[in-house]
Design a protein around this motif. Structure first.
Motif, PDB file in Angstrom:
ATOM      1  N   LEU A  44     -17.031  10.493  -1.432  1.00 13.57           N
ATOM      2  CA  LEU A  44     -15.967  10.934  -1.707  1.00 13.57           C
ATOM      3  C   LEU A  44     -14.252  10.225  -0.347  1.00 13.57           C
ATOM      4  N   VAL A  45     -15.140  10.142   0.958  1.00 19.46           N
ATOM      5  CA  VAL A  45     -14.628  10.646   1.774  1.00 19.46           C
ATOM      6  C   VAL A  45     -13.841   8.389   2.027  1.00 19.46           C
ATOM      7  N   PHE A  46     -15.569   7.684   1.524  1.00 18.72           N
ATOM      8  CA  PHE A  46     -14.975   6.021   0.771  1.00 18.72           C
ATOM      9  C   PHE A  46     -14.363   5.753   0.180  1.00 18.72           C
ATOM     10  N   ALA A  47     -14.453   6.849  -1.249  1.00 19.79           N
ATOM     11  CA  ALA A  47     -12.850   6.570  -2.701  1.00 19.79           C
ATOM     12  C   ALA A  47     -11.987   6.612  -2.055  1.00 19.79           C
ATOM     13  N   THR A  48     -11.747   7.196  -1.435  1.00 23.54           N
ATOM     14  CA  THR A  48     -10.323   7.676  -0.344  1.00 23.54           C
ATOM     15  C   THR A  48      -9.709   6.373   0.141  1.00 23.54           C
ATOM     16  N   LEU A  49     -10.645   6.309   1.319  1.00 26.01           N
ATOM     17  CA  LEU A  49     -10.517   4.927   2.394  1.00 26.01           C
ATOM     18  C   LEU A  49     -10.280   4.087   1.855  1.00 26.01           C
ATOM     19  N   ASN A  50     -10.886   3.459   0.270  1.00 28.10           N
ATOM     20  CA  ASN A  50     -11.002   2.378  -0.106  1.00 28.10           C
ATOM     21  C   ASN A  50      -9.742   1.911  -0.631  1.00 28.10           C
ATOM     22  N   LYS A  51      -9.215   3.600  -1.876  1.00 29.50           N
ATOM     23  CA  LYS A  51      -7.806   3.421  -2.513  1.00 29.50           C
ATOM     24  C   LYS A  51      -6.395   3.537  -1.350  1.00 29.50           C
ATOM     25  N   ASN A  52      -6.585   3.561   0.058  1.00 33.09           N
ATOM     26  CA  ASN A  52      -5.512   3.987   0.790  1.00 33.09           C
ATOM     27  C   ASN A  52      -5.715   2.712   1.925  1.00 33.09           C
ATOM     28  N   TRP A  53      -6.736   1.942   2.088  1.00 29.93           N
ATOM     29  CA  TRP A  53      -6.292   1.044   2.997  1.00 29.93           C
ATOM     30  C   TRP A  53      -6.182   0.251   2.730  1.00 29.93           C
ATOM     31  N   ASN A  54      -4.529  -0.176   2.829  1.00 31.87           N
ATOM     32  CA  ASN A  54      -4.000  -1.363   1.481  1.00 31.87           C
ATOM     33  C   ASN A  54      -2.976  -1.415   3.344  1.00 31.87           C
ATOM     34  N   PHE A  55      -3.130  -3.021   3.698  1.00 31.50           N
ATOM     35  CA  PHE A  55      -1.669  -3.443   4.377  1.00 31.50           C
ATOM     36  C   PHE A  55      -2.016  -4.883   4.088  1.00 31.50           C
ATOM     37  N   PRO A  56      -1.023  -4.896   3.422  1.00 31.66           N
ATOM     38  CA  PRO A  56      -0.148  -6.181   2.501  1.00 31.66           C
ATOM     39  C   PRO A  56       0.440  -7.254   3.901  1.00 31.66           C
ATOM     40  N   GLN A  57       0.272  -8.491   3.236  1.00 35.63           N
ATOM     41  CA  GLN A  57       0.850  -9.630   3.884  1.00 35.63           C
ATOM     42  C   GLN A  57       2.369  -9.818   3.897  1.00 35.63           C
ATOM     43  N   ARG A  58       2.737 -10.047   4.851  1.00 38.28           N
ATOM     44  CA  ARG A  58       4.383 -10.167   5.173  1.00 38.28           C
ATOM     45  C   ARG A  58       4.317 -11.879   4.590  1.00 38.28           C
ATOM     46  N   ILE A 126       2.543   0.190  17.720  1.00 35.58           N
ATOM     47  CA  ILE A 126       0.883  -0.043  16.927  1.00 35.58           C
ATOM     48  C   ILE A 126      -0.226  -0.305  17.693  1.00 35.58           C
ATOM     49  N   ILE A 127      -0.402  -0.555  19.086  1.00 38.95           N
ATOM     50  CA  ILE A 127      -1.903  -0.008  19.413  1.00 38.95           C
ATOM     51  C   ILE A 127      -1.494   1.622  19.801  1.00 38.95           C
ATOM     52  N   THR A 128      -0.492   2.426  19.982  1.00 41.42           N
ATOM     53  CA  THR A 128      -1.205   3.592  20.238  1.00 41.42           C
ATOM     54  C   THR A 128      -1.921   4.045  18.699  1.00 41.42           C
ATOM     55  N   LYS A 129      -1.385   4.225  17.338  1.00 43.24           N
ATOM     56  CA  LYS A 129      -1.584   4.013  15.907  1.00 43.24           C
ATOM     57  C   LYS A 129      -2.603   3.967  15.765  1.00 43.24           C
ATOM     58  N   VAL A 130      -3.211   2.503  16.195  1.00 41.64           N
ATOM     59  CA  VAL A 130      -4.697   2.409  15.531  1.00 41.64           C
ATOM     60  C   VAL A 130      -5.836   2.556  16.463  1.00 41.64           C
ATOM     61  N   VAL A 151      -2.838   5.405   8.498  1.00 42.66           N
ATOM     62  CA  VAL A 151      -2.716   3.856   7.489  1.00 42.66           C
ATOM     63  C   VAL A 151      -1.145   3.612   7.512  1.00 42.66           C
ATOM     64  N   SER A 152      -0.669   4.708   6.978  1.00 42.70           N
ATOM     65  CA  SER A 152       0.456   4.445   6.199  1.00 42.70           C
ATOM     66  C   SER A 152       1.177   4.301   7.730  1.00 42.70           C
ATOM     67  N   ASP A 153       1.260   5.065   8.560  1.00 47.08           N
ATOM     68  CA  ASP A 153       2.239   4.764   9.809  1.00 47.08           C
ATOM     69  C   ASP A 153       2.348   3.244  10.903  1.00 47.08           C
ATOM     70  N   LEU A 154       0.353   2.683  10.398  1.00 44.63           N
ATOM     71  CA  LEU A 154       0.145   1.735  11.116  1.00 44.63           C
ATOM     72  C   LEU A 154       1.157   0.574  10.275  1.00 44.63           C
ATOM     73  N   ASN A 155       0.571   0.575   9.177  1.00 47.71           N
ATOM     74  CA  ASN A 155       1.723  -0.401   7.794  1.00 47.71           C
ATOM     75  C   ASN A 155       3.007  -0.205   8.313  1.00 47.71           C
ATOM     76  N   ILE A 156       3.520   0.897   8.700  1.00 53.13           N
ATOM     77  CA  ILE A 156       4.818   0.382   9.289  1.00 53.13           C
ATOM     78  C   ILE A 156       5.277  -0.380  10.366  1.00 53.13           C
ATOM     79  N   GLU A 157       4.379   0.896  11.277  1.00 54.02           N
ATOM     80  CA  GLU A 157       5.054  -0.216  12.300  1.00 54.02           C
ATOM     81  C   GLU A 157       4.736  -1.901  13.134  1.00 54.02           C
ATOM     82  N   VAL A 158       3.772  -2.233  12.148  1.00 58.91           N
ATOM     83  CA  VAL A 158       3.539  -3.610  11.531  1.00 58.91           C
ATOM     84  C   VAL A 158       4.737  -3.910  11.203  1.00 58.91           C
ATOM     85  N   ASN A 159       5.180  -4.256  10.166  1.00 59.15           N
ATOM     86  CA  ASN A 159       6.593  -4.396   9.378  1.00 59.15           C
ATOM     87  C   ASN A 159       7.262  -4.257  10.222  1.00 59.15           C
TER      88      ASN A 159
END
Length: 218
Positions: A44-58, A126-130, A151-159
């Motif tokens: 269940l945890v894997f399914a949740t991570l797999n669904k939400n682990w998204n880092f779209p390229q800019r 970024i380093i702190t979030k990672v 994951v969401s916060d790291l996405n924001i920081e990278v952008n």
């Protein structure tokens, strides 16, 4: 008499053996049930991570993209970030550890053109979030909501960091008049604009008033 004692001993042995093996079977059954439960939770945890682990390229502007591509450590970090883990939770855990290792190399390799306080501040975020992501995803019981938030916060920081690169490149193309850049640097990077009131007073000052002011200064 001896026969009765022997029979009683045999019966007692059978009863004890039955109880022993029964307890052993029960313990093994409990262990199997616990393992099945843990495996289901991991799935269940894997399914949740797999669904939400998204880092779209800019897509950056050409010059900014060139700077990012030539910064080897940033290119390696983002390449690791954009490759989504597969198969198991262990893959996500290994991914987060790799990200920490690669993120820690960024501060010491910033290109000269980007070596600004705001860039260093964004990198630290970024380093702190990672590191936080790596900590929580490697717990025995993974807090899904916390990991998803990170994951969401790291996405924001990278952008935001990439936006900062774009801003530095944009500012590098601003044309200054002769002496203007030195004046701005002397003012701590701030452009000093005279207030409206000061400008109006200067415009309203007559030659006689100006002469009087000069006399007062003497």
């Amino acid at each position: 008499m001896q026969y009765l004692v022997h029979m009683n001993f045999k019966i007692a042995f059978i009863i004890l053996s039955t109880l022993f093996f029964s307890c052993k079977d029960n313990n093994e059954a409990i262990e199997r049930a616990e393992i099945i439960k843990q495996n289901k939770e991991k799935e269940l945890v894997f399914a949740t991570l797999n669904k939400n682990w998204n880092f779209p390229q800019r897509t950056l502007t050409p010059e900014s993209q060139t700077i990012a591509n030539n910064w080897n450590e940033w290119r390696v970090f983002t390449s690791e970030l954009y490759q989504k883990p597969k198969t198991t939770i262990g893959a996500f855990q290994r991914k987060s550890k790799n990200l920490v290792q690669k993120a820690e190399m960024l501060n010491a390799t910033i290109p000269i053109k980007l070596d600004k306080p705001q860039i260093r501040a964004r990198l630290m975020a970024i380093i702190t979030k990672v590191k936080a992501l790596n900590t929580f995803i490697n717990l025995d019981k993974i807090p899904e909501k916390k990991v998803i938030t990170l994951v969401s916060d790291l996405n924001i920081e990278v952008n935001v960091f990439q936006d900062q690169i774009e801003e530095i490149v944009r500012r590098s193309h601003i044309q200054y008049e002769e002496g203007e850049q030195e004046m701005i640097q002397g003012a701590g990077g701030k452009i000093i604009v005279p207030s409206t009131e000061t400008t109006q007073q200067a415009q309203q000052t007559t030659p006689s008033q100006l002469g009087q002011n000069l006399e007062n200064i003497k």
